[in-house]
Design a protein around this motif. Structure first.
Motif, PDB file in Angstrom:
ATOM      1  N   THR A  83      -7.741 -49.741  51.467  1.00 20.07           N
ATOM      2  CA  THR A  83      -9.211 -49.651  51.368  1.00 20.07           C
ATOM      3  C   THR A  83      -9.643 -48.507  50.457  1.00 20.07           C
ATOM      4  O   THR A  83     -10.698 -48.581  49.822  1.00 20.07           O
ATOM      5  N   GLN A  84      -8.836 -47.452  50.377  1.00 14.10           N
ATOM      6  CA  GLN A  84      -9.169 -46.310  49.504  1.00 14.10           C
ATOM      7  C   GLN A  84      -9.183 -46.756  48.035  1.00 14.10           C
ATOM      8  O   GLN A  84     -10.112 -46.445  47.286  1.00 14.10           O
ATOM      9  N   ARG A  87     -12.257 -49.080  47.344  1.00 12.76           N
ATOM     10  CA  ARG A  87     -13.516 -48.350  47.109  1.00 12.76           C
ATOM     11  C   ARG A  87     -13.546 -47.761  45.696  1.00 12.76           C
ATOM     12  O   ARG A  87     -14.588 -47.717  45.038  1.00 12.76           O
ATOM     13  N   LYS A  91     -16.269 -48.753  42.755  1.00  9.79           N
ATOM     14  CA  LYS A  91     -17.054 -47.705  42.086  1.00  9.79           C
ATOM     15  C   LYS A  91     -16.958 -47.844  40.564  1.00  9.79           C
ATOM     16  O   LYS A  91     -17.948 -47.662  39.846  1.00  9.79           O
ATOM     17  N   MET A 103     -19.244 -54.094  46.869  1.00  9.06           N
ATOM     18  CA  MET A 103     -18.605 -53.431  48.010  1.00  9.06           C
ATOM     19  C   MET A 103     -18.607 -54.358  49.219  1.00  9.06           C
ATOM     20  O   MET A 103     -19.643 -54.928  49.564  1.00  9.06           O
ATOM     21  N   ASP A 104     -17.458 -54.512  49.862  1.00  5.27           N
ATOM     22  CA  ASP A 104     -17.315 -55.364  51.041  1.00  5.27           C
ATOM     23  C   ASP A 104     -16.980 -54.476  52.233  1.00  5.27           C
ATOM     24  O   ASP A 104     -15.814 -54.272  52.582  1.00  5.27           O
ATOM     25  N   GLU A 105     -18.030 -53.944  52.857  1.00  6.27           N
ATOM     26  CA  GLU A 105     -17.835 -53.008  53.977  1.00  6.27           C
ATOM     27  C   GLU A 105     -17.168 -53.691  55.161  1.00  6.27           C
ATOM     28  O   GLU A 105     -16.368 -53.084  55.874  1.00  6.27           O
ATOM     29  N   ALA A 106     -17.526 -54.958  55.392  1.00  5.44           N
ATOM     30  CA  ALA A 106     -16.953 -55.694  56.528  1.00  5.44           C
ATOM     31  C   ALA A 106     -15.432 -55.794  56.385  1.00  5.44           C
ATOM     32  O   ALA A 106     -14.683 -55.597  57.356  1.00  5.44           O
ATOM     33  N   TRP A 107     -14.973 -56.097  55.166  1.00  4.86           N
ATOM     34  CA  TRP A 107     -13.519 -56.197  54.929  1.00  4.86           C
ATOM     35  C   TRP A 107     -12.845 -54.847  55.138  1.00  4.86           C
ATOM     36  O   TRP A 107     -11.788 -54.760  55.769  1.00  4.86           O
ATOM     37  N   CYS A 108     -13.460 -53.786  54.629  1.00  4.89           N
ATOM     38  CA  CYS A 108     -12.893 -52.435  54.776  1.00  4.89           C
ATOM     39  C   CYS A 108     -12.785 -52.037  56.243  1.00  4.89           C
ATOM     40  O   CYS A 108     -11.756 -51.503  56.688  1.00  4.89           O
ATOM     41  N   ASP A 109     -13.869 -52.294  57.006  1.00  2.00           N
ATOM     42  CA  ASP A 109     -13.860 -51.929  58.434  1.00  2.00           C
ATOM     43  C   ASP A 109     -12.795 -52.713  59.187  1.00  2.00           C
ATOM     44  O   ASP A 109     -12.091 -52.167  60.049  1.00  2.00           O
ATOM     45  N   ASP A 112      -9.323 -51.292  58.215  1.00  2.93           N
ATOM     46  CA  ASP A 112      -9.116 -49.960  58.818  1.00  2.93           C
ATOM     47  C   ASP A 112      -8.891 -50.069  60.328  1.00  2.93           C
ATOM     48  O   ASP A 112      -8.077 -49.333  60.901  1.00  2.93           O
TER      49      ASP A 112
END
Length: 441
Positions: A83-84, A87, A91, A103-109, A112
């Protein structure tokens, strides 16, 4: 030009043709096309594929290539768990590829969260193995931790975990696996001193290594020497890579890279005899060169003194080589060394050289070639002097007659000394001088 002897006539004919029309032989067309990012990326897998794509995006001036590299990096990262890095790519994209590459916050969460659960499970398993003192299980536990950290981009922790398995290795196979894992992470981190160390450890294992493992270790050692700017050692390692490599090490290096790195390092550091015996006549390396025809042709052109054609190939390859993650820092140095060697090789067979003809052969101005030759003469790489008025380079060849007389005199002195010493030893033995000395004691 005035050749020193008849043997240089054929070479002179080749050199005369450098600045003029192309020889009648059928020659492959020099490709100056921009890098095909998709074809290039397909040669690799894993983390190195992503880092190479991001390197292209950072160093390429062509916007379309930048966006293509970032798009492919985005898609590749989504297949993994880093995930790092995700991101970081998002960017860099900065919305330029539309909503599908945002940005896919759901995938990152989600990733993680799964990572935390996986880490907790691995810790519990490792603690249980330590309690039971089962060496093989402890080794596997640390190895799993290394794989976990590597997948999530924590390279420092991955390296520590892989190295900890060493205390629990019970066979040579385990040690080699540990070394290969440590080498992989070290290359990703750019810690090439570790690479050299673990290559040496792997080579010292008592059991015979498999051919594919030897090929991988040669590649890793070659990269370490390249990074240290030890181009001759790097060339030797890449030239020793066997055909067993294939695509088995594409998480680090492709077969095409072996040809490119090895070929350029050899051109920059090998003399003419080594180039012939270790590169051109090397059957194994020839298979790698077939994958990169431009490198094969420029090596043959250099050896055959077709410098204009050789420099054309180098010039057309340069833009793409500057986008190579391992080679970009060395391109200018290697190119300078290859050009200097070509200048030295060009002037070597002749008593005098017309600078106009030489400038034509090297596709530069007379003033430019004169400046380059001045630097080589000052550096004592060419024994010559320049007639700036008539634009002629005159070689300063040693006086062979005088040198021969000096060698004869030196040989005579050495012979006289050896004979006197031999006569002295014979007289000592004859008069039993050593025996008498022993009796007196």
């Amino acid at each position: 030009m005035e050749p020193e002897d008849e043997q240089s006539n054929s070479m002179m004919e080749e050199i005369y043709s450098n600045g003029g029309e192309e020889s009648a032989r059928n020659r492959p067309i020099i490709s100056g096309e921009q890098l095909d990012v998709e074809a290039y990326a397909s040669l690799y897998q894993g983390r190195t594929k992503i880092t190479r794509l991001m390197f292209i995006a950072d160093h390429c001036d062509i916007l379309s290539m930048q966006l293509e590299a970032l798009r492919m990096a985005y898609d590749e990262i989504k297949k993994g768990e880093n995930t790092q890095l995700f991101r970081e790519v998002v960017k860099k994209i900065d919305g330029r590829l539309g909503p599908n590459y945002a940005m896919d916050e759901a995938w990152c969460d989600s990733v993680d969260r799964r990572a935390e659960q996986r880490k907790e499970k691995l810790e519990n398993e490792l603690n249980a193995y330590r309690t039971n003192l089962i060496k093989e299980s402890i080794r596997m536990g640390y190895n799993d931790f290394g794989d976990f950290y590597y997948a999530h981009g924590a390279l420092g922790d991955a390296f520590k975990s892989y190295v900890r398995t060493r205390d629990y290795c019970t066979t040579s196979k385990h040690i080699i696996h540990m070394c290969m894992s440590a080498i992989l992470v070290s290359i990703e981190m750019g810690q090439f001193t570790h690479v050299t160390s673990y290559v040496s450890k792997a080579e010292q294992t008592p059991e015979a290594l498999e051919p594919v493992t030897i090929a991988k270790l040669r590649c890793a050692a070659g990269l370490a020497h390249l990074e240290a700017r030890k181009y001759k050692l790097a060339a030797r390692k890449f030239l020793e890579v066997g055909p067993d490599l294939g695509n088995s090490y594409n998480e680090v290096i492709a077969a095409q890279d072996v040809a490119t790195y090895g070929g350029l390092c050899a051109l920059a550091s090998f003399d003419r005899a080594e180039l012939k015996s270790k590169v051109i006549d090397n059957v194994n390396f020839r298979n790698f060169l077939e994958l990169v025809p431009e490198v094969r042709e420029l090596i043959n052109d250099f050896y055959s003194s077709r410098y204009a054609s050789c420099l054309d190939y180098l010039g057309n390859l340069k833009a793409n080589l500057l986008l190579d993650i391992h080679l970009h820092d060395h391109v200018e140095t290697l190119y300078d060394q290859i050009r200097n060697k070509a200048l030295i090789q060009y002037t070597h067979p002749f008593v005098s050289v017309d600078l106009h003809m030489m400038a034509n052969a090297f596709k530069t101005s007379v003033a430019g070639i004169e400046k380059e030759l001045e630097a080589l003469i000052t550096d004592n790489q060419i024994q010559a002097r320049i007639d700036s008025h008539n634009k002629i380079l005159y070689a300063r060849h040693a006086d062979q007659r005088n040198a021969t007389f000096q060698r004869v005199l030196q040989t005579g002195s050495e012979f006289d000394r050896d004979v006197r010493a031999m006569l002295l030893r014979a007289n000592l033995l004859k008069h039993e001088y050593n025996v008498r000395a022993a009796r007196k004691l």
